[in-house]
Write an enzyme that holds these catalytic residues in place. Structure first.
Site, PDB file in Angstrom:
ATOM      1  CE  LYS A  18      -1.575   2.139   3.878  1.00  0.00           C
ATOM      2  NZ  LYS A  18      -2.042   3.328   4.068  1.00  0.00           N
ATOM      3  CG  ASN A  19       2.850   2.580   3.447  1.00  0.00           C
ATOM      4  OD1 ASN A  19       1.781   2.801   3.582  1.00  0.00           O
ATOM      5  ND2 ASN A  19       3.448   2.103   4.685  1.00  0.00           N
ATOM      6  NE  ARG A  87       0.851  12.549   6.089  1.00  0.00           N
ATOM      7  CZ  ARG A  87       1.402  13.610   6.563  1.00  0.00           C
ATOM      8  NH1 ARG A  87       0.321  14.617   6.909  1.00  0.00           N
ATOM      9  NH2 ARG A  87       2.537  14.014   6.626  1.00  0.00           N
ATOM     10  CB  CYS A 111      -4.119   6.256  11.146  1.00  0.00           C
ATOM     11  SG  CYS A 111      -4.886   4.721  10.255  1.00  0.00           S
ATOM     12  NE  ARG A 116      -0.406  10.464   9.939  1.00  0.00           N
ATOM     13  CZ  ARG A 116      -0.817   9.498   9.342  1.00  0.00           C
ATOM     14  NH1 ARG A 116       0.048   8.861   8.776  1.00  0.00           N
ATOM     15  NH2 ARG A 116      -1.962   9.461   9.071  1.00  0.00           N
ATOM     16  N   PRO A 117       2.347  16.850  10.165  1.00  0.00           N
ATOM     17  CG  PRO A 117       4.008  18.389  11.116  1.00  0.00           C
ATOM     18  CD  PRO A 117       3.373  16.985  11.468  1.00  0.00           C
ATOM     19  CG  ASP A 119       5.723  21.753   8.876  1.00  0.00           C
ATOM     20  OD1 ASP A 119       5.343  20.610   8.618  1.00  0.00           O
ATOM     21  OD2 ASP A 119       6.556  22.408   9.384  1.00  0.00           O
ATOM     22  CG  ASP A 301       3.444   1.745   9.261  1.00  0.00           C
ATOM     23  OD1 ASP A 301       3.238   2.687   9.853  1.00  0.00           O
ATOM     24  OD2 ASP A 301       3.105   1.882   8.041  1.00  0.00           O
ATOM     25  NE  ARG A 393      -6.939   4.689   5.869  1.00  0.00           N
ATOM     26  CZ  ARG A 393      -6.731   6.041   6.443  1.00  0.00           C
ATOM     27  NH1 ARG A 393      -7.066   6.694   7.459  1.00  0.00           N
ATOM     28  NH2 ARG A 393      -6.149   6.887   5.668  1.00  0.00           N
TER      29      ARG A 393
END
Length: 410
Positions: A18-19, A87, A111, A116-117, A119, A301, A393
């Site tokens: 998935k990632n 995300r 999630c 989890r910014p 920027d 993870d 997910r």
């Protein structure tokens, strides 16, 4: 529903990661021809990214087990509902800037495992010529003159920010150099895909990546890398439930830290080219202090999965996650099953030796939900795990796979 106490036996094939699939879907926006991703698992996050592609004017559809993306983006505004849920939606900004000179998106979701910014993503794009404006919960990015190459030094080896830099670098004019890049194998997979499409990315898998931008990318057929976290989940399930399972289709080197921990705890592990066999017969023992880290360290993870496997081990295990401050939200579910655990900040303390029993628990995030399944497989009695949508997910066909190995789950 999971009825625990049944050992697992057999062979399981690891699906595509998935990632890796999600950034590859974002990268398909840069391609001038159709892109076929082979062997993609049917996950809600994959469906969400396909909806993002359709929302900006591309065609994205299933063809058996493949996903086919075609057409060019004609709209710069990503659908608000999917961007707020996913995300990975932040990864679509760079390709849209490269294609249309503008991207409009909501602040990305995901999630509930801590802040989890974005920027770092936005800072890289600004250095490459983008203007960023936030209006409420929406982000408007513009680059009327296009993106240009830049020397980027990321504040930390963020996987997502490195992926944004790769995508932006391929869309930009000139050379982009990314320092302090993430080392994870999903970065290398994205770079290999971009190169297959006609890009020029060198150094992926190291801390310094060089991208020669301005090349016209074409479509291709590509098989994403196997899911090392799915493989880790299967290995931890065997450690929890006992038995012996061969995990096929994924190099054991991709999740070596998990296999090393399980071996230290008392499992036996055989490693081959593209497979690993994990078994457990006797009791497990605690392994002391474990800390997550950037690749090739223990993946964040995998931390709750390893914890679930060691809940009943004799002795103590202490898990520290250095990435997300709320990684161990599953601890409440562990306690409901009878485990002696406590959370202090980013640290999970496991005081092992207690047998687990079935309980009604709720998943609050993807990996925490999978960890509750792992724990339930090793518990006496039945467990009901709510929040299945979180698990969906990132795990396609997990129930069927576990049933094929002997688990009672449905």
């Amino acid at each position: 529903m999971v009825r625990g106490g049944r050992p697992l036996y057999g062979t399981a094939q690891v699906p595509a990661a998935k990632n890796s699939v999600l950034p590859l879907l974002a990268a398909s926006l840069l391609c001038g021809g159709p892109v076929r991703l082979r062997g993609v698992p049917r996950l809600s996050d994959v469906e969400g990214c396909m909806a993002l592609l359709r929302g900006v004017g591309c065609a994205a559809a299933w063809d058996g087990g493949d996903v086919v993306v075609s057409g060019r983006a004609a709209c710069c505004r990503l659908p608000a509902g999917e961007t707020a849920r996913l995300r990975a939606s932040v990864l679509f900004a760079a390709p849209l800037l490269g294609r249309l000179g503008r991207a409009e998106t909501a602040l990305p979701g995901g999630c509930n495992i801590g802040a989890r910014p974005v920027d770092w993503h936005l800072g890289a794009l600004e250095q490459m010529g983008a203007r960023v404006c936030q209006v409420g919960q929406r982000l408007v990015l513009s680059a009327p003159s296009g993106l240009h190459g830049a020397c980027l030094s990321l504040p930390g080896p963020s996987v997502g920010a490195t992926e944004t830099a790769l995508l932006a670098g391929c869309a930009a004019r000139g050379r982009t150099v990314v320092e302090n890049a993430a080392l994870e194998p999903e970065i290398l997979d994205l770079a290999q895909f971009l190169n297959r499409c006609g890009g020029c990315v060198e150094g992926a898998g190291t801390s310094r990546i060089v991208i020669e931008g301005g090349r016209r990318l074409h479509g291709t057929a590509y098989r994403p890398m196997p899911d090392r976290i799915f493989a880790s989940t299967l290995a931890c399930a065997v450690a929890s439930a006992r038995g012996r399972v061969t995990i096929a289709g994924c190099s054991p080197g991709l999740y070596a830290p998990v296999l090393d921990v399980l071996e230290q705890a008392g499992c036996w592990v055989l490693r081959g080219a593209g497979w690993a066999s994990v078994g457990r017969a006797g009791p497990l023992r605690g392994v002391g202090l474990l800390e997550t880290g950037v690749y090739p360290g223990l993946a964040t993870d995998a931390a709750p999965l390893v914890a679930a496997a060691l809940l009943s081990a004799r002795g103590q295990t202490v898990l520290v996650d250095h990435v997300f401050e709320a990684r161990f939200g599953c601890a409440g579910g562990f306690k409901a099953m009878g485990a002696a655990v406590s959370v202090r900040g980013r640290t999970l303390h496991i005081h092992g030796g207690r047998p687990l029993h079935g309980a009604d628990v709720t998943a609050g995030d993807l990996r925490g939900g999978a960890a509750l399944v792992v724990a339930a497989l090793g518990a006496r009695g039945s467990s009901r795990i709510a929040g299945r949508e979180y698990i969906a997910r990132g795990y396609g066909g997990l129930e069927e796979m576990l049933r094929s190995l002997g688990a009672r789950i449905g």
